[in-house]
Design a protein around this motif. Structure first.
Motif, PDB file in Angstrom:
ATOM      1  N   VAL A 209      41.209  43.985  56.153  1.00 41.40           N
ATOM      2  CA  VAL A 209      41.491  42.835  55.293  1.00 41.40           C
ATOM      3  C   VAL A 209      41.655  43.357  53.879  1.00 41.40           C
ATOM      4  O   VAL A 209      40.780  44.059  53.365  1.00 41.40           O
ATOM      5  N   MET A 210      42.766  43.034  53.244  1.00 42.34           N
ATOM      6  CA  MET A 210      42.985  43.542  51.892  1.00 42.34           C
ATOM      7  C   MET A 210      43.662  42.494  51.027  1.00 42.34           C
ATOM      8  O   MET A 210      44.404  41.640  51.511  1.00 42.34           O
ATOM      9  N   GLY A 211      43.345  42.554  49.743  1.00 45.89           N
ATOM     10  CA  GLY A 211      43.960  41.605  48.833  1.00 45.89           C
ATOM     11  C   GLY A 211      43.168  41.411  47.564  1.00 45.89           C
ATOM     12  O   GLY A 211      42.246  42.170  47.237  1.00 45.89           O
ATOM     13  N   ASP A 212      43.532  40.351  46.848  1.00 41.41           N
ATOM     14  CA  ASP A 212      42.877  39.967  45.602  1.00 41.41           C
ATOM     15  C   ASP A 212      41.833  38.909  45.953  1.00 41.41           C
ATOM     16  O   ASP A 212      42.165  37.773  46.274  1.00 41.41           O
ATOM     17  N   PHE A 213      40.560  39.299  45.884  1.00 42.02           N
ATOM     18  CA  PHE A 213      39.470  38.393  46.214  1.00 42.02           C
ATOM     19  C   PHE A 213      38.989  37.603  44.999  1.00 42.02           C
ATOM     20  O   PHE A 213      38.170  36.692  45.136  1.00 42.02           O
ATOM     21  N   ASN A 214      39.481  37.963  43.826  1.00 45.54           N
ATOM     22  CA  ASN A 214      39.077  37.318  42.578  1.00 45.54           C
ATOM     23  C   ASN A 214      37.565  37.310  42.389  1.00 45.54           C
ATOM     24  O   ASN A 214      37.011  36.429  41.730  1.00 45.54           O
TER      25      ASN A 214
END
Length: 336
Positions: A209-214
């Protein structure tokens, strides 16, 4: 079979076509500004040299195609993504995925929260039943015997969620607006964790799972996605692990990674999470995260066409004889 896999996440910061009004308070890009932006993004992609890249803040998939056309290493890559709903009250950026590895059939986007999940926000009549931004799920074919499930996400930001309904009984409207954003981010996290748990119930598979989690890795929403409080059941570990923390070649003397700067605070809010199959401490490991790198030098210079986020690259070494003796290959200027 390829022995080293490279996964990356990259918030490109408002990729939109020239002349496109993507936010009410933002001036659309001119042709010159657009060319500078897509050229810069293309250079960063080539610099990453990753097999699979998750991207955020994509207002136009056509613009992303223009980016790929300017690259040296991704012109023939698989490009998966979707444009924001033009019928929505306001445009919301979407996510995308680029892969040089084959992508199996069955790419899915999740707009609605799973399992009939719905959460009520303070001062809002109707419960939230959808993700702030849809989640992208794809299966990457590493070999005929190895599929990796990849999820790309962009959780709700910390920007206060103001509403037009002023309530004299609740004078701290900023506090209420911040609470709404926190609940929305937590709802996104709970929905994503539910998707992951549903997948594992169907069939155990390696997950990234990858991305911008803020939010930082220790924050409750991020911990929710990772599976806070979950423990191995019947020998199966349903949790995810933050790749930076489990990397086998972490050098504490060079621990300067960050992906965002807010009010002078340096934070890492962009993450790559992996299932136990890539945790070197797990008996179920089929490989290990050997190194995580942050490409963030551009944030110091604050160029108009550059992103306000750093890029995260995780190197995963699959177990096997041909993987022995491999050495790191740092991109120029990467901070570990």
């Amino acid at each position: 079979m390829q022995q080293e896999l490279r996964f990356a996440t990259f918030n490109v910061c408002n990729l939109a076509l020239p002349g496109m009004k993507y936010y009410e308070d933002q001036i659309p890009y001119s042709a010159e500004e657009y060319d500078a932006k897509i050229s810069w993004i293309a250079q960063q992609l080539d610099r990453l040299d990753a097999d699979v890249i998750g991207l955020q803040e994509i207002f136009s998939q056509a613009a992303l195609k223009d980016v790929l056309a300017k690259t040296q290493k991704y012109r023939d890559a698989h490009h998966i993504g979707f444009d924001p709903d033009p019928q929505a009250d306001h445009l919301t950026p979407s996510v995308a995925l680029i892969s040089r590895l084959p992508v199996a059939e069955g790419v899915t986007t999740f707009k609605e929260l799973p399992n009939d999940l719905a959460v009520t926000l303070p001062g809002v009549a109707h419960p939230v039943s959808h993700f702030t931004r849809p989640i992208l799920h794809a299966k990457i074919e590493v070999s005929p015997d190895l599929l990796i499930h990849v999820f790309v996400c962009h959780l709700k930001s910390k920007l206060p969620d103001y509403r037009n309904d002023n309530n004299d009984d609740q004078p701290d409207q900023t506090g209420i607006a911040m609470l709404r954003s926190l609940i929305r981010r937590g709802t996104d996290a709970l929905g994503l964790r539910t998707l992951l748990s549903n997948l594992n119930k169907e069939k155990r598979a390696p997950i990234i799972v990858m991305g911008d989690f803020n939010d930082v890795a220790n924050a409750i929403p991020t911990q929710m996605v990772m599976g806070l409080g979950k423990y191995p059941i019947n020998g199966v570990d349903d949790r995810l692990f933050e790749s930076y923390r489990i990397q086998s070649r972490r050098d504490a003397l060079r621990d300067v990674g960050y992906t965002h700067i807010h009010d002078g605070s340096y934070e890492t809010i962009d993450h790559i999470l992996v299932s136990e199959e890539f945790n070197p401490a797990s008996r179920a490991a089929i490989g290990e995260v050997v190194e995580v790198m942050y490409l963030n030098d551009h944030m110091t210079f604050k160029q108009a066409h550059a992103s306000d986020h750093g890029l995260v690259l995780a190197r995963i070494l699959l177990h096997g004889k041909s993987g022995s003796g491999m050495t790191p290959s740092n991109p120029d200027g990467a901070s570990v």
